[in-house]
Scaffold this motif. Structure first.
Motif, PDB file in Angstrom:
ATOM      1  N   UNK A 110     -34.101 110.326   6.181  1.00 40.70           N
ATOM      2  CA  UNK A 110     -33.185 109.217   5.902  1.00 40.70           C
ATOM      3  C   UNK A 110     -33.870 107.875   5.666  1.00 40.70           C
ATOM      4  N   UNK A 111     -35.161 107.771   5.954  1.00 42.01           N
ATOM      5  CA  UNK A 111     -35.862 106.486   5.833  1.00 42.01           C
ATOM      6  C   UNK A 111     -36.732 106.461   4.575  1.00 42.01           C
ATOM      7  N   UNK A 112     -36.481 105.487   3.709  1.00 40.47           N
ATOM      8  CA  UNK A 112     -37.306 105.276   2.510  1.00 40.47           C
ATOM      9  C   UNK A 112     -38.342 104.186   2.785  1.00 40.47           C
ATOM     10  N   UNK A 135     -43.050 105.666   6.161  1.00 37.65           N
ATOM     11  CA  UNK A 135     -42.996 104.523   5.256  1.00 37.65           C
ATOM     12  C   UNK A 135     -42.022 103.440   5.671  1.00 37.65           C
ATOM     13  N   UNK A 136     -41.400 103.614   6.848  1.00 34.40           N
ATOM     14  CA  UNK A 136     -40.454 102.618   7.326  1.00 34.40           C
ATOM     15  C   UNK A 136     -41.124 101.518   8.129  1.00 34.40           C
ATOM     16  N   UNK A 165     -31.798 100.616   8.095  1.00 30.69           N
ATOM     17  CA  UNK A 165     -31.292 101.945   7.761  1.00 30.69           C
ATOM     18  C   UNK A 165     -30.734 102.654   8.992  1.00 30.69           C
ATOM     19  N   UNK A 166     -31.420 102.517  10.122  1.00 35.22           N
ATOM     20  CA  UNK A 166     -30.946 103.263  11.296  1.00 35.22           C
ATOM     21  C   UNK A 166     -31.449 102.655  12.597  1.00 35.22           C
ATOM     22  N   UNK A 167     -30.892 103.165  13.674  1.00 37.29           N
ATOM     23  CA  UNK A 167     -31.300 102.846  15.044  1.00 37.29           C
ATOM     24  C   UNK A 167     -31.845 104.112  15.671  1.00 37.29           C
ATOM     25  N   UNK A 168     -32.952 104.003  16.402  1.00 32.46           N
ATOM     26  CA  UNK A 168     -33.411 105.112  17.228  1.00 32.46           C
ATOM     27  C   UNK A 168     -32.998 104.799  18.658  1.00 32.46           C
TER      28      UNK A 168
END
Length: 398
Positions: A110-112, A135-136, A165-168
């Motif tokens: 999901x991470x570009x 690459x994030x 893009x997101x949260x971990x």
């Protein structure tokens, strides 16, 4: 020799570095109590071992589908339904060679390049390295001991940008032992939904909670979160199967399919024998008995460690509600000296403590240089002796 830029930027594991130093001292006959353990000190339950033997006896030693054997995926689906109230289809489950592999594949899916990933600090030291490999870029959100080292919805909101893009999210947490409440989880979910974000939820310690704390998966919040969450879990902590290397994830169908395709080219399938044994682990009633007993033992050790540390001057210890770690703030001791060497941070604190026969993990590895991490995945006798040595070490500082 030319090493790729991505790989050159990866930091070596301080956990492994400290552990290696401790092992070298032990090999030289020096007594060392190690608080670095990141795995349960219980043997894998016998019923799981017997299942692995059966797999060998019947010749279950060939390739399985890249995403895992169907029987195990179905068992994982049943686990999510019974434990988390979440309904998944086997097509949404990917079995991997350990939860770390699941994490990496999930991030890559999901991470570009240039995407931002929000990461509450302290964090498990592997997260930022995996994000960099994909690459994030990590955006760290500093939490504090006053809030139990948990990120608030307000902090989350402030960290969001157009590149996010997101949260971990990791609860129960390594290294702090923090467990987010259902209310706290739902407040984070509201921010994620507002900004259209994904969440990678690492729930590997979900069975190890104490003092009435309950694990709540963010995917359970609503339909949006179910479709925008990748849950990471595995067999290692729950069933003391760290060396068996079986992790798994649950994700929206399209993401699970993409991860399965990627995995088919990176690791192929996870070990067939370990998969076969994992079906038994998840389905045999003996598993619940093992988990309950292990949780009680860890809770007893947790109380011993907390009660001992609370009496030590100049350190601050937040009582953990999950996992098997205690995160101790030793910042007030910085500036003091040990045998002429000034303590300037968690790394020098750990180096000097090792000379007194105590191996611990410096907090700088987890994004907080004021703290150290102590594991109670060791015997009560070693905890008592190790803490005694640690206190003597602190008393020597001047």
């Amino acid at each position: 020799m030319s090493i790729s830029k991505k790989v050159k930027e990866i930091a070596p594991s301080l956990t492994l570095e400290i552990t290696a130093k401790a092992k070298k001292m032990k090999a030289e006959g020096i007594s060392v109590i190690g608080f670095g353990a990141g795995e349960p000190d219980f043997n894998t339950p016998e019923y799981i071992i017997e299942s692995a033997k059966k797999a060998l006896d019947i010749g279950f030693t060939k390739y399985t589908p890249a995403a895992g054997m169907v029987e195990l995926k179905k068992a994982v689906c049943d686990k999510f339904l019974s434990d988390n109230g979440l309904t998944y289809d086997p097509a949404q489950i990917v079995i991997s060679s350990g939860a770390k592999s699941s994490l990496y594949h999930a991030i890559c899916a999901i991470v570009d390049d240039g995407d931002e990933v929000i990461l509450p600090a302290p964090f498990w030291l592997t997260y930022p390295e995996l994000v960099k490999l994909a690459g994030g870029e990590c955006v760290l959100v500093e939490t504090n001991k006053e809030n139990g080292y948990k990120m608030t919805a307000e902090q989350f909101e402030k960290a969001v940008t157009a590149k996010t893009k997101c949260l971990i999210l990791n609860s129960p947490n390594n290294p702090t032992g923090a467990v987010y409440t259902e209310e706290e989880i739902k407040s984070l979910a509201a921010v994620a939904e507002k900004h259209g974000l994904f969440v990678i939820s690492d729930e590997i310690y979900e069975k190890l909670v104490y003092d009435g704390a309950k694990h709540y998966s963010i995917a359970s919040c609503n339909d949006y979160m179910k479709e925008h969450t990748i849950i990471i879990n595995g067999m290692s902590k729950t069933y003391s199967m760290t060396g068996w290397r079986i992790g798994y994830l649950a994700a929206p169908t399209a993401i699970a399919k993409a991860i399965s395709s990627m995995q088919s080219h990176t690791t192929s399938n996870a070990c067939s024998i370990a998969q076969y044994a994992s079906v038994a682990a998840l389905t045999d009633p003996k598993g619940e008995e093992f988990i309950v007993n292990m949780q009680k033992v860890f809770d007893d050790r947790r109380r011993l460690m907390i009660n001992t540390l609370k009496s030590v001057k100049d350190i601050v210890c937040i009582e953990p509600k999950g996992a098997f770690y205690v995160f101790v703030n030793v910042g007030k001791l910085y500036g003091k000296k040990y045998d002429g060497v000034e303590i300037t941070g968690s790394l020098s604190f750990a180096d000097c403590a090792l000379k007194e026969g105590v191996a611990l993990i410096p907090g700088i590895a987890f994004g907080n240089d004021e703290c150290i991490r102590l594991s109670y995945a060791i015997s009560k006798e070693d905890i008592a002796e190790g803490l005694s040595r640690l206190i003597k070490f602190i008393d020597k500082l001047n």
